[in-house]
Design a protein around this motif. Sequence first.
Motif, short mmCIF file in Angstrom:
data_model
loop_
_atom_site.label_atom_id
_atom_site.label_comp_id
_atom_site.label_asym_id
_atom_site.label_seq_id
_atom_site.Cartn_x
_atom_site.Cartn_y
_atom_site.Cartn_z
N GLY A 124 -8.82 5.29 15.60
CA GLY A 124 -8.15 4.37 16.53
C GLY A 124 -8.76 3.00 16.38
N TYR A 125 -7.94 1.98 16.15
CA TYR A 125 -8.51 0.65 15.91
C TYR A 125 -8.00 -0.35 16.93
CZ TYR A 125 -4.23 0.68 13.10
OH TYR A 125 -2.94 0.86 12.66
N VAL A 126 -8.95 -1.03 17.54
CA VAL A 126 -8.61 -2.02 18.57
C VAL A 126 -9.27 -3.37 18.30
CG1 VAL A 126 -8.03 -0.38 20.39
CG2 VAL A 126 -10.42 -1.07 20.09
N GLY A 127 -10.13 -3.43 17.27
CA GLY A 127 -10.71 -4.73 16.92
C GLY A 127 -9.63 -5.62 16.33
N VAL A 128 -9.54 -6.87 16.82
CA VAL A 128 -8.53 -7.80 16.31
C VAL A 128 -8.83 -8.05 14.82
CG1 VAL A 128 -7.47 -10.07 16.56
CG2 VAL A 128 -8.28 -8.84 18.58
N PRO A 129 -7.86 -7.77 13.94
CA PRO A 129 -8.18 -7.75 12.51
C PRO A 129 -8.43 -9.13 11.89
CG PRO A 129 -5.84 -7.36 12.85
CD PRO A 129 -6.46 -7.42 14.21
N HIS A 130 -9.49 -9.18 11.14
CA HIS A 130 -9.85 -10.37 10.35
C HIS A 130 -10.34 -9.90 8.99
CE1 HIS A 130 -9.78 -12.09 14.38
NE2 HIS A 130 -9.65 -13.26 13.81
N GLY A 131 -9.50 -10.07 7.99
CA GLY A 131 -9.93 -9.74 6.63
C GLY A 131 -9.81 -8.27 6.27
N ILE A 132 -8.96 -7.54 7.00
CA ILE A 132 -8.76 -6.13 6.65
C ILE A 132 -7.68 -6.02 5.58
CG2 ILE A 132 -7.85 -3.92 7.49
CD1 ILE A 132 -9.18 -4.53 10.18
N GLU A 133 -8.00 -5.28 4.51
CA GLU A 133 -7.00 -4.96 3.49
C GLU A 133 -7.20 -3.52 3.06
OE1 GLU A 133 -6.75 -7.49 0.12
OE2 GLU A 133 -6.26 -9.25 1.33
N LEU A 134 -6.16 -2.73 3.19
CA LEU A 134 -6.24 -1.34 2.76
C LEU A 134 -5.24 -1.12 1.63
CD1 LEU A 134 -6.41 0.59 6.17
CD2 LEU A 134 -8.28 -0.22 4.73
N THR A 135 -5.67 -0.33 0.64
CA THR A 135 -4.78 0.01 -0.45
C THR A 135 -4.17 1.39 -0.19
OG1 THR A 135 -6.47 1.17 -1.69
CG2 THR A 135 -6.30 -1.22 -2.04
N GLY A 136 -3.18 1.72 -1.00
CA GLY A 136 -2.59 3.05 -0.89
C GLY A 136 -3.63 4.14 -1.04
N LYS A 137 -4.63 3.88 -1.88
CA LYS A 137 -5.69 4.86 -2.09
C LYS A 137 -6.49 5.09 -0.79
CE LYS A 137 -9.42 5.72 -5.37
NZ LYS A 137 -10.34 5.06 -6.31
N ASP A 138 -6.78 3.99 -0.07
CA ASP A 138 -7.48 4.12 1.21
C ASP A 138 -6.67 4.96 2.19
OD1 ASP A 138 -9.56 2.33 0.46
OD2 ASP A 138 -8.31 0.61 0.98
N LEU A 139 -5.35 4.78 2.14
CA LEU A 139 -4.48 5.45 3.11
C LEU A 139 -4.20 6.89 2.74
CD1 LEU A 139 -1.80 2.61 3.51
CD2 LEU A 139 -3.45 3.31 5.25
N PHE A 140 -4.06 7.16 1.45
CA PHE A 140 -3.52 8.44 0.99
C PHE A 140 -4.59 9.52 0.86
CE2 PHE A 140 -1.29 11.24 -2.07
CZ PHE A 140 -0.03 11.28 -1.49
N GLY A 141 -5.66 9.17 0.15
CA GLY A 141 -6.66 10.18 -0.19
C GLY A 141 -7.34 10.81 1.01
N PRO A 142 -7.80 10.01 1.97
CA PRO A 142 -8.63 10.58 3.04
C PRO A 142 -7.87 11.39 4.09
CG PRO A 142 -9.01 8.21 2.77
CD PRO A 142 -7.77 8.55 2.01
N MET A 143 -6.53 11.33 4.05
CA MET A 143 -5.71 12.13 4.97
C MET A 143 -6.03 11.87 6.43
SD MET A 143 -4.74 15.62 3.20
CE MET A 143 -3.20 15.34 4.03
N LEU A 144 -6.23 10.62 6.78
CA LEU A 144 -6.55 10.27 8.16
C LEU A 144 -5.28 9.93 8.95
CD1 LEU A 144 -9.60 7.98 7.41
CD2 LEU A 144 -9.56 10.43 7.85
N HIS A 145 -5.41 10.00 10.25
CA HIS A 145 -4.42 9.42 11.15
C HIS A 145 -4.93 8.04 11.55
CE1 HIS A 145 -3.88 13.79 11.71
NE2 HIS A 145 -2.66 13.54 12.14
N LEU A 146 -4.09 7.04 11.45
CA LEU A 146 -4.45 5.69 11.87
C LEU A 146 -3.51 5.26 13.00
CD1 LEU A 146 -4.87 3.84 8.44
CD2 LEU A 146 -6.57 5.11 9.73
N HIS A 147 -4.11 4.69 14.02
CA HIS A 147 -3.29 4.15 15.10
C HIS A 147 -4.09 3.10 15.86
CE1 HIS A 147 -0.28 3.63 18.06
NE2 HIS A 147 -0.89 4.26 19.03
N GLY A 148 -3.41 2.05 16.26
CA GLY A 148 -4.11 1.03 17.03
C GLY A 148 -3.26 -0.20 17.21
N GLY A 149 -3.94 -1.29 17.58
CA GLY A 149 -3.25 -2.54 17.85
C GLY A 149 -3.69 -3.06 19.21
#
Lengths: 339, 339
Positions: free
Chosen positions: B259-284
Amino acid sequence: MRAAIIHAPGDIRVENRPDPVVTTPTDAVIRMVATCVCGSDLWHYRGINKVKGPAPIGHEYMGVVEAVGDSVTTVSPGDLVIGSFISSDGTCGICTDGYQSACVERSFVTGAQAEKLLVSHADGTLVTVPGRPDKSLYPSLLACSDVLGTGWFGAVAAEVGAGKSVCVVGDGAVGLCAVLAASQLGAEKIIAMSGHSDRQKLARRFGATDIVDARGDEGAAAVKDLTGGLGAHSVVECVGTGESMKQSLASCRPGGHVGYVGVPHGIELTGKDLFGPMLHLHGGPAPVRRFLPDLIDRVISKTIEPGLVFTDTFTLETIADAYRAMDERRAIKAFISFD
Amino acid sequence: MRAAIIHAPGDIRVENRPDPVVTTPTDAVIRMVATCVCGSDLWHYRGINKVKGPAPIGHEYMGVVEAVGDSVTTVSPGDLVIGSFISSDGTCGICTDGYQSACVERSFVTGAQAEKLLVSHADGTLVTVPGRPDKSLYPSLLACSDVLGTGWFGAVAAEVGAGKSVCVVGDGAVGLCAVLAASQLGAEKIIAMSGHSDRQKLARRFGATDIVDARGDEGAAAVKDLTGGLGAHSVVECVGTGESMKQSLASCRPGGHVGYVGVPHGIELTGKDLFGPMLHLHGGPAPVRRFLPDLIDRVISKTIEPGLVFTDTFTLETIADAYRAMDERRAIKAFISFD
């Protein structure tokens, strides 16, 4: 045995290879009954993924167990079995959470486009098909191994459920199976993104209520129009490109769920993409093993017919033609029969 | 009225401004009882976000209603109210799904560091505090407006629950409130990432069971060591940098939730970051309004004391000192009293 070997992009040959043998107590060797060509095989065939050839290829399989290691207890020689494209021990904390594709002992299956296949961690990977199913069910049973299991996971990852609106991005075999999954999981509105009439037709048969031909921003706008201006509750991303991922995010309503199963190529998301839209993101290589018993039951009971994605049938000896048919998008998916 | 105005990075002044007035039927004007400085205000104060000044600033507030528009029905003059930092109509499909911070009519509140504040969509935004709470509860009540609501949402977005392991990345006030939320939500193991003894102490008081001082890969490895080698079930990201997001992903087990609530500064995720670890991401941006009634109840009943994040108290006239204290990390969070 005979086996498909990829030598270089576009160069698939069928060659003689040594028969696989049980080497560890958890192994099984199966004799292939059916296999097929996966959309992800095309990443290699097309040279987009590097080919470290010559190498065996193929990871979707249904077969009869020939031999098992000493510690294998859940499958026996003679059993008709289906497994996932990732082998898993079935016992680690990740497997028991239902994420067998991220098992701490996982390995990717390869070499399934062959007469025989070695499957490691047989107990945690293989599921026995009950009874003696009619051969007419083989395509649908084989589909459970990856294409249906992956589409199904995409729908589950997108939290598809009763009364929800769903958008499926990608009209390949996985996308079409995601439409089928959405229908089975009770979605109210199922929007299939497709520009091809044959795939649109199959999407409708699998339960799509709406078809959107447009892509990108225009496609996302069309999805919003169909969902009261808000976007779909659930979006299943079945392509894996940066463009298709952006389109998927743009098609989902705030608080909604994007399930992604397309193998990623060129996806980059910024904090802004992640933060502002307030989406849930989940995906990756599908933990097919979690769903296999249920999916096999649905096929055996003739509740679903995912095998309809196999539009063309080949033999192992003509598998190079199967790759060509899929590469040129003449076939949605190519079935390899061993009759 | 008197109001804090940001002129440029590092330049906060208190000036005379016209009193806000009700201009649309859904507005309310409140007289401030308490406000504070947010970590996200520092993005402007430090010049990391562009300052379009001179401009009012501040978005956390508790006040007494002075006037309401004709259509406002749920709050009345004299009510002590708390609202979210985003106003919401409370009636659109996104609000009714609990995502008020993405309301189709949303607007960001600003100018709360002042004697009075105009709040639009008062019915959908403000919640009345029951009874006449003791002033000693004001800091904890004010915390509900953003810092607690945001930490709470981070924990909910990370699917924190009974028996789970949780890692909180970030030891600012939001991170500390996420620790408190995790404890309230029944987590079994709560790992706070912090290198500061005062913050570690408060994290412990809020329910942290373990403290990890290390960052980056080393920090993620320490979290894995504390969670049977697998990673935490739930990770709450409360910083918003590329580094903290990567650390958060690396600290989570396959199938787990970030769960991410930090206001984003300089975050960049690639498909590899998203796909391989099989995580759930949610926030805003947290839909604080969803949680406000429950959080206010927990404060009034003295179940929780989130106001402990306010380590220093200032007045509106000395608010520039409050910014300095937070910028220099001398204060965890600065409370602005109007007594």
